[in-house]
Scaffold this motif. Structure first.
Motif, PDB file in Angstrom:
ATOM      1  N   PRO A 206       0.809  -1.232   0.000  1.00  0.00           N
ATOM      2  CA  PRO A 206       0.000   0.000   0.000  1.00  0.00           C
ATOM      3  C   PRO A 206       0.839   1.277   0.000  1.00  0.00           C
ATOM      4  O   PRO A 206       0.431   2.284  -0.593  1.00  0.00           O
ATOM      5  CB  PRO A 206      -0.840  -0.105   1.275  1.00  0.00           C
ATOM      6  CG  PRO A 206      -0.218  -1.168   2.093  1.00  0.00           C
ATOM      7  CD  PRO A 206       0.540  -2.064   1.179  1.00  0.00           C
ATOM      8  N   LEU A 207       2.007   1.256   0.632  1.00  0.00           N
ATOM      9  CA  LEU A 207       2.878   2.438   0.589  1.00  0.00           C
ATOM     10  C   LEU A 207       3.249   2.727  -0.854  1.00  0.00           C
ATOM     11  O   LEU A 207       3.132   3.853  -1.347  1.00  0.00           O
ATOM     12  CB  LEU A 207       4.161   2.198   1.403  1.00  0.00           C
ATOM     13  CG  LEU A 207       4.052   2.274   2.922  1.00  0.00           C
ATOM     14  CD1 LEU A 207       5.375   1.867   3.561  1.00  0.00           C
ATOM     15  CD2 LEU A 207       3.659   3.690   3.360  1.00  0.00           C
ATOM     16  N   HIS A 208       3.723   1.676  -1.499  1.00  0.00           N
ATOM     17  CA  HIS A 208       4.147   1.794  -2.882  1.00  0.00           C
ATOM     18  C   HIS A 208       3.017   2.310  -3.762  1.00  0.00           C
ATOM     19  O   HIS A 208       3.199   3.233  -4.557  1.00  0.00           O
ATOM     20  CB  HIS A 208       4.613   0.421  -3.355  1.00  0.00           C
ATOM     21  CG  HIS A 208       5.278   0.455  -4.684  1.00  0.00           C
ATOM     22  ND1 HIS A 208       4.562   0.389  -5.855  1.00  0.00           N
ATOM     23  CD2 HIS A 208       6.567   0.582  -5.031  1.00  0.00           C
ATOM     24  CE1 HIS A 208       5.403   0.456  -6.864  1.00  0.00           C
ATOM     25  NE2 HIS A 208       6.623   0.577  -6.402  1.00  0.00           N
ATOM     26  N   ALA A 209       1.839   1.747  -3.598  1.00  0.00           N
ATOM     27  CA  ALA A 209       0.697   2.137  -4.436  1.00  0.00           C
ATOM     28  C   ALA A 209       0.296   3.586  -4.184  1.00  0.00           C
ATOM     29  O   ALA A 209       0.036   4.341  -5.130  1.00  0.00           O
ATOM     30  CB  ALA A 209      -0.479   1.197  -4.181  1.00  0.00           C
ATOM     31  N   THR A 210       0.271   3.982  -2.913  1.00  0.00           N
ATOM     32  CA  THR A 210      -0.154   5.347  -2.598  1.00  0.00           C
ATOM     33  C   THR A 210       0.850   6.366  -3.129  1.00  0.00           C
ATOM     34  O   THR A 210       0.470   7.359  -3.755  1.00  0.00           O
ATOM     35  CB  THR A 210      -0.335   5.527  -1.081  1.00  0.00           C
ATOM     36  OG1 THR A 210      -1.182   4.484  -0.589  1.00  0.00           O
ATOM     37  CG2 THR A 210      -0.963   6.881  -0.763  1.00  0.00           C
ATOM     38  N   PHE A 211       2.121   6.092  -2.903  1.00  0.00           N
ATOM     39  CA  PHE A 211       3.126   7.043  -3.400  1.00  0.00           C
ATOM     40  C   PHE A 211       3.101   7.109  -4.921  1.00  0.00           C
ATOM     41  O   PHE A 211       3.195   8.183  -5.513  1.00  0.00           O
ATOM     42  CB  PHE A 211       4.520   6.667  -2.898  1.00  0.00           C
ATOM     43  CG  PHE A 211       4.739   7.028  -1.459  1.00  0.00           C
ATOM     44  CD1 PHE A 211       4.550   8.334  -1.024  1.00  0.00           C
ATOM     45  CD2 PHE A 211       5.121   6.078  -0.525  1.00  0.00           C
ATOM     46  CE1 PHE A 211       4.731   8.683   0.307  1.00  0.00           C
ATOM     47  CE2 PHE A 211       5.299   6.419   0.808  1.00  0.00           C
ATOM     48  CZ  PHE A 211       5.109   7.718   1.218  1.00  0.00           C
TER      49      PHE A 211
ATOM     50  N   ARG B  50       8.357   7.727  -6.517  1.00  0.00           N
ATOM     51  CA  ARG B  50       8.966   6.405  -6.486  1.00  0.00           C
ATOM     52  C   ARG B  50       9.266   6.011  -5.059  1.00  0.00           C
ATOM     53  O   ARG B  50       9.448   6.865  -4.196  1.00  0.00           O
ATOM     54  CB  ARG B  50      10.308   6.398  -7.197  1.00  0.00           C
ATOM     55  CG  ARG B  50      10.202   6.625  -8.630  1.00  0.00           C
ATOM     56  CD  ARG B  50      11.598   6.516  -9.181  1.00  0.00           C
ATOM     57  NE  ARG B  50      11.529   6.860 -10.573  1.00  0.00           N
ATOM     58  CZ  ARG B  50      12.312   6.339 -11.484  1.00  0.00           C
ATOM     59  NH1 ARG B  50      13.255   5.485 -11.126  1.00  0.00           N
ATOM     60  NH2 ARG B  50      12.202   6.678 -12.719  1.00  0.00           N
ATOM     61  N   THR B  51       9.416   4.736  -4.843  1.00  0.00           N
ATOM     62  CA  THR B  51       9.726   4.233  -3.520  1.00  0.00           C
ATOM     63  C   THR B  51      11.080   3.535  -3.554  1.00  0.00           C
ATOM     64  O   THR B  51      11.297   2.661  -4.384  1.00  0.00           O
ATOM     65  CB  THR B  51       8.652   3.209  -3.089  1.00  0.00           C
ATOM     66  OG1 THR B  51       7.372   3.771  -3.357  1.00  0.00           O
ATOM     67  CG2 THR B  51       8.760   2.892  -1.626  1.00  0.00           C
ATOM     68  N   VAL B  52      11.988   3.957  -2.691  1.00  0.00           N
ATOM     69  CA  VAL B  52      13.267   3.262  -2.551  1.00  0.00           C
ATOM     70  C   VAL B  52      13.221   2.506  -1.246  1.00  0.00           C
ATOM     71  O   VAL B  52      12.847   3.064  -0.216  1.00  0.00           O
ATOM     72  CB  VAL B  52      14.471   4.214  -2.416  1.00  0.00           C
ATOM     73  CG1 VAL B  52      15.741   3.521  -2.866  1.00  0.00           C
ATOM     74  CG2 VAL B  52      14.239   5.485  -3.149  1.00  0.00           C
ATOM     75  N   LEU B  53      13.609   1.271  -1.311  1.00  0.00           N
ATOM     76  CA  LEU B  53      13.645   0.463  -0.101  1.00  0.00           C
ATOM     77  C   LEU B  53      14.978   0.635   0.606  1.00  0.00           C
ATOM     78  O   LEU B  53      16.034   0.482   0.004  1.00  0.00           O
ATOM     79  CB  LEU B  53      13.455  -1.007  -0.479  1.00  0.00           C
ATOM     80  CG  LEU B  53      13.778  -2.017   0.612  1.00  0.00           C
ATOM     81  CD1 LEU B  53      12.767  -1.918   1.740  1.00  0.00           C
ATOM     82  CD2 LEU B  53      13.805  -3.411   0.033  1.00  0.00           C
ATOM     83  N   LEU B  54      14.925   0.999   1.887  1.00  0.00           N
ATOM     84  CA  LEU B  54      16.138   0.953   2.696  1.00  0.00           C
ATOM     85  C   LEU B  54      15.937  -0.195   3.673  1.00  0.00           C
ATOM     86  O   LEU B  54      15.189  -0.074   4.637  1.00  0.00           O
ATOM     87  CB  LEU B  54      16.362   2.271   3.442  1.00  0.00           C
ATOM     88  CG  LEU B  54      16.623   3.488   2.557  1.00  0.00           C
ATOM     89  CD1 LEU B  54      17.079   4.670   3.403  1.00  0.00           C
ATOM     90  CD2 LEU B  54      17.675   3.193   1.501  1.00  0.00           C
ATOM     91  N   ALA B  55      16.557  -1.304   3.365  1.00  0.00           N
ATOM     92  CA  ALA B  55      16.330  -2.503   4.175  1.00  0.00           C
ATOM     93  C   ALA B  55      17.139  -2.432   5.452  1.00  0.00           C
ATOM     94  O   ALA B  55      18.264  -1.943   5.473  1.00  0.00           O
ATOM     95  CB  ALA B  55      16.712  -3.748   3.392  1.00  0.00           C
TER      96      ALA B  55
END
Lengths: 328, 328
Positions: free
Chosen positions: A80-85, A91-96
């Motif tokens: 949902p974060l990805h979809a909303t942004f 864009r969404t960058v993952l910081l694992a």
């Protein structure tokens, strides 16, 4: 036709960057210029949401999500974060980040992201403070460090823990055990506090020899349950801090040829998809992670648009989901 | 107040461009100057701006991973991809894609990423061709479109399907059913081809009324199994294209008051963590996704470094893991 900051700049007779600065209440812009820009913005119907989009288009349009890939919640929050942004053009960058390591802070504060969603923050963590100092907008989702004032989207974990305690007490259980989570996360602490309070109010004692602690993982739940099964007087019910921990507990029961609720009642927390699997049929506390994540994304977008908007603390309600494992 | 490279330059007594060069380990800067710049940067707590570095080095140092967040494989692939790229100094951007939609190609070809790992590619998909035309390096992981020559890291899916067929045939099963995956993915097609060949070679017929098809998901597996259970002559064994599908099949059995292997044998594919859960104890075909993902990351890094290096097709071996669900 969409009104842009360039239109505002033209009308106010200032440069476009000055419009941006004026609308973000930058101290470098004089009060007089600010008033002129605001008047022009108002005249053109240049609305706050529009303003945010404007600022954003000049930036990298990239949001960092600090998340733990190993945690079962991660896909629940990420989707949902990805979809909303994405729907807002980010864009969404993952910081694992693993639970036991600190994130590469540098990548959050080097100017390459417009903001961050923090989902792994431990209590007392320094990251929120660092981000605040660097002017990086962020929202705490699911957990809070509790160190600096911030936008937070959390679940009513305490109410959920209390509901689980009441369910087990009402089921006549008196020898109740608990597999709690790490003390350094707010979600775990709150669930524990609620569960303890719920038992106390129902006159049930939770003894230290029936208390275990681990990460929010199946192996840790399994290990803890094996341990509880080796005690002299076995518990008749076990509360687990998360569904993955509860799955581990039920797997430990299976390894002993036992099952829930016939031998020991089990209650989880989260309502992951696995909780609804008939092979587990886990009674649990539902947390609406999808709604929480969408809300966190929206708060971050609003925060980027207007850094001076008051901080929001959102607590999402939780709901007890009765399936088979608590024994009814 | 944000520390800039100009502050570092002033403290180190060098020019600003020298600071930039020193911090990216440019050979033109002497070791002594580099040491001085690093000391000044450290003293001031300077973090180089990623945007500045991008401009300076003309490389975004960002890799796109096209993945399906809803797929259970996603965390299995993402964690090692992320770790491998990070250890080489690359960030990972997630481009989420559901199985039934096309990815926002634009974000792959607008120059903002150095390369891409494709994990969701359907057979015949156009994306690999588009990337090739635009000169964007990519590696196909777990699935291949099969349209253009490329670096590919795949599992020996066919051998795995064959091994599953042989196991069930050797167990004496003759009424065997299969829940296959979508025909438009290479992994599903290969598993199906191997399973069919394995049955054929063992003289077992797979009839159309015992064949079902769906996505790689628990709900689809559950639905298909319910359907198989409603047929006149029930199968004695079911092969499932993935562990999530097998979990769905076992959940359907549980809903009918049945279980594996007592009533119907079940075999999965992937060896996800859930396969090892005692409540499922799923016999399956192990795929080493962690090793495959790490290899794909390395191939992409090599491809970026040298676009003319010969294409590599890697097939990783699979291994039959006998647990309880096949009935022994």
């Amino acid at each position: 036709v969409t009104v842009t900051s360039h239109d505002v700049a033209r009308l106010a007779g200032v440069s476009q960057p000055t419009v941006s600065r004026a609308l973000r209440a930058d101290g470098q812009v004089s009060a007089r210029t600010r008033a002129r820009v605001h008047a022009a913005a108002e005249q053109l119907g240049y609305v706050p949401s529009e303003r945010g989009r404007m600022l954003a288009t000049r930036a990298t349009r990239q949001i960092a999500v600090v998340a733990n890939i190993d945690n079962a919640l991660y896909p629940q929050l990420m989707a949902p974060l990805h979809a909303t942004f994405l729907s807002h053009g980010w864009r969404t960058v993952l910081l694992a980040q693993r639970d036991d390591e600190s994130v590469g802070d540098e990548r959050l504060i080097d100017g390459s992201v417009d903001g961050a969603i923090l989902t792994t923050t431990a209590l007392g963590a320094k990251l929120p403070e660092q981000l605040r100092r660097r002017g990086v907008p962020f929202v705490e989702l699911n957990r809070t460090a509790g160190t600096v004032e911030s936008d937070r989207v959390l679940a009513h974990n305490e109410a959920g823990g209390r509901a689980a305690a009441e369910l087990l007490a009402a089921g006549g259980h008196r020898r109740i055990a608990a597999i709690f989570g790490p003390t350094e996360t707010s979600s775990s602490q709150e669930r524990e506090a609620g569960f303890r309070a719920g038992l106390r109010d129902n006159g049930v004692r939770l003894t230290p020899d029936r208390t275990r602690r681990g990460w929010f993982s199946e192996p840790d739940g399994r290990r803890a349950m094996h341990d509880l099964l080796s005690t002299k007087t076995r518990p008749t019910a076990v509360f687990c801090v998360s569904d993955m921990v509860a799955a581990g507990a039920m797997n430990a029961l299976a390894e002993h040829g036992l099952s829930a609720p016939d031998d020991i009642a089990v209650v989880g927390f989260d309502d992951l998809a696995i909780a609804g699997w008939p092979v587990l049929s886990l009674t649990t506390v539902r947390v609406d992670f999808a709604a929480m994540a969408a809300r966190a994304a929206e708060l971050l977008i609003a925060r980027i648009a207007d850094p001076d908007t008051p901080y929001v603390h959102d607590r999402f309600p939780v709901e007890l989901v009765r399936r088979r494992s608590h024994g009814g």
